[in-house]
Motif scaffolding. Structure first.
Motif, PDB file in Angstrom:
ATOM      1  N   ILE A   1     -33.920  46.749  39.546  1.00 13.95           N
ATOM      2  CA  ILE A   1     -32.973  47.868  39.507  1.00 13.95           C
ATOM      3  C   ILE A   1     -33.712  49.185  39.693  1.00 13.95           C
ATOM      4  N   GLY A   2     -34.905  49.289  39.099  1.00 18.53           N
ATOM      5  CA  GLY A   2     -35.689  50.515  39.220  1.00 18.53           C
ATOM      6  C   GLY A   2     -36.059  50.832  40.651  1.00 18.53           C
ATOM      7  N   VAL A   3     -36.246  49.799  41.474  1.00 20.70           N
ATOM      8  CA  VAL A   3     -36.601  50.012  42.878  1.00 20.70           C
ATOM      9  C   VAL A   3     -35.363  50.161  43.754  1.00 20.70           C
ATOM     10  N   ARG A   4     -34.390  49.276  43.581  1.00 13.37           N
ATOM     11  CA  ARG A   4     -33.226  49.239  44.481  1.00 13.37           C
ATOM     12  C   ARG A   4     -32.078  50.155  44.041  1.00 13.37           C
ATOM     13  N   GLY A   5     -31.958  50.362  42.737  1.00 11.22           N
ATOM     14  CA  GLY A   5     -30.790  51.091  42.246  1.00 11.22           C
ATOM     15  C   GLY A   5     -29.541  50.251  42.291  1.00 11.22           C
ATOM     16  N   SER A   6     -29.711  48.938  42.438  1.00 13.40           N
ATOM     17  CA  SER A   6     -28.610  47.977  42.465  1.00 13.40           C
ATOM     18  C   SER A   6     -29.128  46.664  41.895  1.00 13.40           C
ATOM     19  N   PHE A   7     -28.238  45.671  41.795  1.00 13.96           N
ATOM     20  CA  PHE A   7     -28.612  44.414  41.147  1.00 13.96           C
ATOM     21  C   PHE A   7     -28.376  43.238  42.074  1.00 13.96           C
ATOM     22  N   ASP A   8     -29.269  42.261  42.034  1.00 15.52           N
ATOM     23  CA  ASP A   8     -29.139  41.015  42.792  1.00 15.52           C
ATOM     24  C   ASP A   8     -29.228  39.859  41.794  1.00 15.52           C
ATOM     25  N   PRO A   9     -28.174  39.035  41.686  1.00 13.45           N
ATOM     26  CA  PRO A   9     -28.167  37.950  40.690  1.00 13.45           C
ATOM     27  C   PRO A   9     -29.342  36.974  40.819  1.00 13.45           C
ATOM     28  N   ARG A  10     -29.946  36.879  41.994  1.00 10.32           N
ATOM     29  CA  ARG A  10     -31.058  35.937  42.169  1.00 10.32           C
ATOM     30  C   ARG A  10     -32.235  36.253  41.255  1.00 10.32           C
ATOM     31  N   ILE A  11     -32.409  37.514  40.925  1.00 14.12           N
ATOM     32  CA  ILE A  11     -33.556  37.897  40.098  1.00 14.12           C
ATOM     33  C   ILE A  11     -33.409  37.364  38.666  1.00 14.12           C
TER      34      ILE A  11
END
Length: 275
Positions: free
Chosen positions: A141-151
């Motif tokens: 989140i700190g890098v993308r500013g969004s979320f990916d459930p795979r992480i």
């Protein structure tokens, strides 16, 4: 009261999350503030734990030499340290992006409130695991500013990894936990069964790492990293037995620091070679 090397457990996994989000190297700005956030959160969590457990630590022969029970630090100074560390964490989140800032109070709640879970659930080891496990998701989140459930696969893997070695660590407090009515897996299942539960947690971790590598399409280097982690975990478990816990500190501090750094090295190499 807090050793800097305590941050090494989750930091490499956070950097894995950051590199995956950036598909390579994050910016210097992002990397610096992610590291600041990690150290601040870990410092706040450990200091708060010492504060919450001061009376318990004073009664436990293993921990009564810690700073608060020994009187080398006051509760006021430790509380001030917690507040400052939390403020630094929020500052770091603000420097990263808006979503990180919005979620920072939730992250602090998770890492701080773990300290009370041993008072009501034997599964507090997994709560501690989740407190460290959110690191790669938070870094994403700190890098993308969004979320990916795979992480979340990496978050789950870290949760079971930490939960497993915390079960091992808790074995040395088996008698004290029974006496004081504190909740832990060793207290309820005994030391021998708890060692097997810790092994099971670490098998689950390895399976989750396999799923994580597959979901992100990582290559042979990352697979080699999983193999290396498996071998290191096997060695860690070989250091302790129900009849001999004397090497527990080596298994807990040394081996787990090595495991996180080694896995990060393989994943980072994989990502950089593929660029």
């Amino acid at each position: 009261m807090i050793k800097w090397e305590h941050s090494i457990f989750a930091l490499p996994f956070a950097l894995c999350g950051a590199m995956l989000a950036a598909n390579g190297l994050p910016s210097v700005h992002q990397t610096v503030w992610i590291i600041v956030a990690m150290v601040a959160a870990r410092s706040a969590a450990m200091a708060f734990n010492r504060l919450a457990d001061a009376s318990i630590d004073a009664a436990n022969p293993r921990t009564r030499s810690r700073a608060l029970p020994a009187g080398t630090l006051t509760s006021g100074s430790v509380a001030a340290f917690v507040i400052v560390s939390c403020a630094v964490f929020v500052l770091a989140a603000w420097q990263l992006n808006r979503l990180a800032l919005m979620l920072s109070p939730i992250a602090l709640g998770v890492v701080l409130l773990y300290s009370y879970t041993k008072r009501f659930t034997r599964w507090s080891h997994l709560v501690l695991g989740f407190a460290l496990g959110i690191a790669p998701s938070a870094a994403w989140i700190g890098v993308r500013g969004s979320f990916d459930p795979r992480i979340l696969l990496l978050t789950a893997a870290v949760t079971f990894w930490v939960g497993g070695f915390d079960v091992l660590y808790a074995c040395q407090d088996y008698d004290f936990d029974r006496q004081e009515g504190l909740h832990s897996i060793p207290r309820y299942f005994g030391i021998e069964k708890s060692l097997w539960i810790a092994r099971l947690f670490h098998v689950v971790m390895l399976l989750l790492l396999v799923s994580f590598v597959r979901e992100f399409g990582l290559g042979k280097l990352s697979i080699a990293g999983i193999v290396a982690v498996g071998l290191l975990l096997a060695y860690e478990h070989s250091l302790v037995s129900a009849k001999d816990l004397s090497k527990l500190n080596a298994a807990f501090f040394t081996m787990n620091g090595v495991i996180s750094v080694v896995f990060f090295g393989f994943v980072a190499g994989d990502l950089l070679i593929r660029r």
